[in-house]
Design a protein around this motif. Structure first.
Motif, short mmCIF file in Angstrom:
data_model
loop_
_atom_site.label_atom_id
_atom_site.label_comp_id
_atom_site.label_asym_id
_atom_site.label_seq_id
_atom_site.Cartn_x
_atom_site.Cartn_y
_atom_site.Cartn_z
N ASP A 274 -77.04 66.13 -4.33
CA ASP A 274 -77.84 65.05 -4.85
C ASP A 274 -79.07 65.94 -5.07
O ASP A 274 -79.84 66.45 -4.54
N PRO A 275 -79.38 66.39 -6.56
CA PRO A 275 -80.54 67.14 -7.00
C PRO A 275 -81.89 66.43 -6.27
O PRO A 275 -82.90 67.33 -6.30
N PHE A 276 -81.90 65.40 -6.05
CA PHE A 276 -83.29 64.42 -5.61
C PHE A 276 -83.46 64.55 -4.14
O PHE A 276 -84.48 64.52 -3.85
N ALA A 277 -82.22 65.00 -3.20
CA ALA A 277 -82.34 65.24 -2.11
C ALA A 277 -83.05 66.23 -1.58
O ALA A 277 -82.97 67.37 -2.22
N PRO A 278 -83.80 66.45 -0.55
CA PRO A 278 -84.23 67.65 0.27
C PRO A 278 -83.34 68.65 0.55
O PRO A 278 -82.31 67.96 0.97
N ALA A 279 -83.46 69.79 0.45
CA ALA A 279 -82.58 70.79 0.79
C ALA A 279 -82.17 70.63 2.26
O ALA A 279 -83.21 70.50 3.24
N PRO A 280 -80.80 70.63 2.78
CA PRO A 280 -80.44 70.51 4.08
C PRO A 280 -81.06 71.73 4.60
O PRO A 280 -81.23 72.86 4.13
#
Lengths: 363, 409
Positions: A274-280
């Protein structure tokens, strides 16, 4: 069919082929081809195992192509379809992923064994260089293939990887844009990486591999210099069938190891990117890039007039060139080898790669 | 006094650069230095306000006698009853606040005057909370600052500073166990353990500046601020009329006030059943509650069983993400069924439970299938390993035969 008739027909077919393909010359060549026998002979098998794993990659890659779709909206779902719906799809995908990793490992083992057994000496300089190029291509296969399932870890690891490429002085920004097909990792990057992975890299690798194998055949397998007897001869075994049968046993063993890994530890699919999610948290590249990645993390923000990352990347570049040029600085102009320098460099490089890979994995 | 106010207003508008009050007081000892030291990190100081902005006087003046003279408008320590209006001079001034925090509300004083705190203060009770008791006096931080006593994660402790103090509360006849009860609640779990600043604490139900106990009839509306669907269902249920007629406060009858525990089927039936407090054993209400509890427990157990087998399959490397995703629909059905309890209609709960049970069953079967597939793979692996071993052994024997025949050079 009587045995005599069968033998006659077989002889006719062989003669027909001999006339057209000059098989007798190949038979003649193979009959005289030998492999040195000594305590380090076992290392000679790793080049062949790497070639075998490359073959597995090609075969399983072609099968994956039947179902894989290289777009951001379909890539993850198509891999999910492969591992859940396609008959033996899970096995093909797992074999592809595991053999990729094993191939990189065996390629490194092969490179260091050649370095330590002095297989790069005259006249094998170009063989060594082609091998280094093949290792680079193998890593490029790994980097480009890692993104293709379009899962979270792959997406962010590619983001980090291409960000690093963008930090290279001068060529960095255009290189990163070329790799990504834009300013960020998007579906365009996926399509581009797919193109590299299944068209550009295989074509280049096949050509370089052909040169590498041709040179190995042309110059034969090198013996370590310290094994030369007073008569200048090292015990040899015939390539066919003695070495070839042993190599086949090694391939079977590699196949068994692959089967165990694929069946007991199927390669995970992860979650869709998900490009809009923050990087884990704790995102990191695959194990074969961990050593440079962890080294970059340890560097200060600035080294002299350069940013830490830039200095690190320049350092890795110079180190790579230095190592690739081993045949040229490993021998003095008078022909004597710089034994300590070569061994020392190899040991240090191996120690850095293994220890920093381990540290990067544990941190 | 009028001159003092004039100078004070001028002092605000001028936003002086030098603050001699703070410089001198910081060099003093004890209680005279503490306010100046605390003010060094105050949000108002960062915005350019000086001591004189609140206390009056002349912050530019180097002579202490003149700086703190009545002629220069010096007010000295601010009386507790004067604090709300002093703060409101700026915080109720929309035009002024717009310069600093355009989105900040400016009705704090109006709200405060409606609160129990404000009304008592106006009657001269100086023991009640005023602005500085919650926000601090000289070291005020923004609410979003985790160090602020009114930051969402610290607010319960700040309220408890007074409300858990038995001596402080004795004159008002208020209980002092609210904080202790709140610390056992599901809301505290979200706030303190999960560090979720949006979790409800004191102000979410009582209001902040207009803090007041919710009335019986508005209780559902207060809880409904977050639990909107539950509020709707409760309003349609027969419980509403019954509770209101009995003068009891909606949601809190079953869930309590501050000690709001995690809802479970055990609240409906069994030894700890809340329903049993009103519905006698054997009554129709008790029977419905028992049946609802049974249905909910059945679904909860079925979902846990399905989750367990899917987890086991996932641990063994099987791809069960689709079944796991589907199971979330089952969890959602359980949540909906729990919410439907508030309608007190068995058929509403039953239909959702059956929907959830069907999903749980599908997921469980998917898990079983994944484990069967895992076993098939392992069997296949065993057969492959035997085949490979036989091939290696054959090659080895062939090699031995060749080499014992003297073909090695």
């Amino acid at each position: 069919m009587p045995v005599a008739v069968f033998s006659q027909r077989k002889a006719r077919v062989v003669a027909w082929l001999d006339e057209r393909l000059a098989l007798d010359r190949i038979r003649e060549f193979l009959a005289h081809k030998t492999v040195p026998v000594h305590s380090g002979t076992i290392w000679y098998y790793f080049g062949g195992i790497t070639l075998f794993l490359f073959g597995i990659q090609v075969a399983t890659g072609i099968l994956l192509l039947l179902y894989y779709r290289p777009t951001a909206t379909e890539a993850y779902e198509s891999v999910q379809f492969i591992v859940t719906r396609v008959e033996f799809g899970w096995l093909i995908r797992s074999l592809h992923s595991w053999s990729a990793n094993l191939m990189i490992l065996t390629a490194f083992v092969h490179m260091f064994s050649v370095a330590f057994l002095r297989g790069w000496r005259r006249p094998r300089e170009v063989t060594w260089l082609s091998g280094i190029v093949l290792l680079g291509l193998t890593l490029a296969f790994g980097f480009s293939g890692y993104l293709l399932p379009w899962n979270t870890t792959a997406y962010f690891a590619t983001k980090v990887g291409t960000d690093l490429a963008g930090s290279i002085p001068l060529i960095g920004p255009p290189l990163a844009r070329f790799l990504r097909g834009g300013d960020d990792v998007t579906g365009g990057t996926l399509t581009r990486f797919f193109g590299f992975h299944v068209a550009v890299l295989p074509a280049v690798t096949t050509a370089v591999l052909a040169v590498h194998l041709a040179l190995v055949q042309r110059f034969g397998i090198s013996s370590p210099p310290w094994l030369k007897t007073s008569e200048g001869k090292v015990p040899q075994m015939r390539f066919v069938p003695n070495f070839l049968l042993r190599e086949l046993m090694a391939w079977y063993a590699a196949l068994a190891a692959l089967g165990v890994l694929a069946a007991l530890f199927p390669w995970p699919l992860g979650e869709k990117a998900d490009p809009f999610a923050p990087a884990p948290a704790g995102i990191r590249p695959e194990w074969y890039f961990l050593a440079p990645f962890y080294t970059l993390k340890l560097l200060p923000s600035h080294v002299a007039f350069l940013e830490g990352e830039q200095a690190g990347l320049i350092g890795f570049g110079l180190l790579g060139l230095w190592w690739a040029a081993l045949p040229f600085w490993g021998v003095r102009p008078d022909g004597r080898e710089r034994t300590r320098l070569v061994t020392g460099t190899g040991v240090l490089l191996l120690a850095w790669l293994s220890s920093f890979t381990l540290l990067g994995y544990l941190k | 006094m009028s001159l003092g106010l004039l100078l004070l207003t001028f002092g605000l508008a001028a936003a002086p650069g030098r603050d001699n009050c703070q410089e001198c007081h910081a060099a003093l000892d004890g209680r005279l230095a503490a306010p100046a030291q605390a003010y060094a990190r105050d949000v108002h100081r960062r915005a350019g306000f000086t001591c004189a902005s609140c206390h009056g006087g002349d912050a530019q003046e180097t002579d202490p006698g003149l700086a703190m003279s009545k002629q220069r408008g010096f007010l000295g320590a601010i009386a507790r009853t004067a604090i709300p209006k002093l703060c409101a001079r700026c915080h109720s001034d929309a035009a002024l606040m717009h310069k600093y925090r355009p989105q900040q509300r400016v009705d704090q004083l109006a709200q405060y005057l409606t609160s129990v705190h404000g009304q008592r203060l106006m009657k001269g009770d100086t023991a009640v909370a005023t602005c500085s008791d919650c926000h601090g006096a000289h070291g005020i931080s923004e609410v979003k600052d985790p160090q602020s006593p009114v930051h969402p994660l610290r607010l319960p402790q700040t309220c408890a500073g007074c409300h858990a103090d038995a001596q402080h509360m004795r004159p008002y006849g208020l209980p002092t166990d609210q904080f202790e009860q709140y610390r056992q609640s599901v809301h505290w779990e979200a706030l303190a353990r999960r560090r979720d600043p949006s979790a409800p604490s004191c102000a979410a139900c009582h209001g902040n500046h207009g803090a007041t106990p919710p009335e019986v009839n508005s209780m559902a509306a207060v809880c409904g601020t977050c639990h909107a669907l539950v509020e709707d269902l409760y309003r349609q249920s027969p419980h509403r009329a019954a509770f209101e007629a009995g003068g009891r406060g909606g949601c809190t009858v079953c869930h309590g006030h501050h000690r709001v525990l995690r809802a479970s089927p055990e609240m409906l039936a069994g030894e700890k059943a809340i329903c049993a407090q009103c519905h006698e054993s054997g009554s129709k209400g008790a029977a419905v509650a028992n049946e609802m509890a049974g249905l909910l427990a059945k679904l909860r157990d079925a979902l846990a069983r399905a989750q367990g087998i899917l987890n086991r399959a996932a641990r063994d490397g099987m791809e069960v993400s689709e079944a796991t995703l589907r199971l979330q629909d089952g969890q959602e059905a359980l949540v909906k069924a729990r919410v439907a309890v508030h309608t007190v209609r068995l058929e509403n709960v039953a239909s959702l439970v059956h929907e959830g049970l069907s999903i749980a069953d599908q997921s469980y079967r998917a898990g079983e299938q994944a484990l069967r597939e895992r076993d098939r793979r392992r069997l296949g692996l065993l057969v492959s390993l035997v085949t490979v071993s036989v091939a290696i052994a054959g090659l080895w024997m062939k090699l031995r035969a060749i080499e014992s025949g003297g073909k090695q050079t």
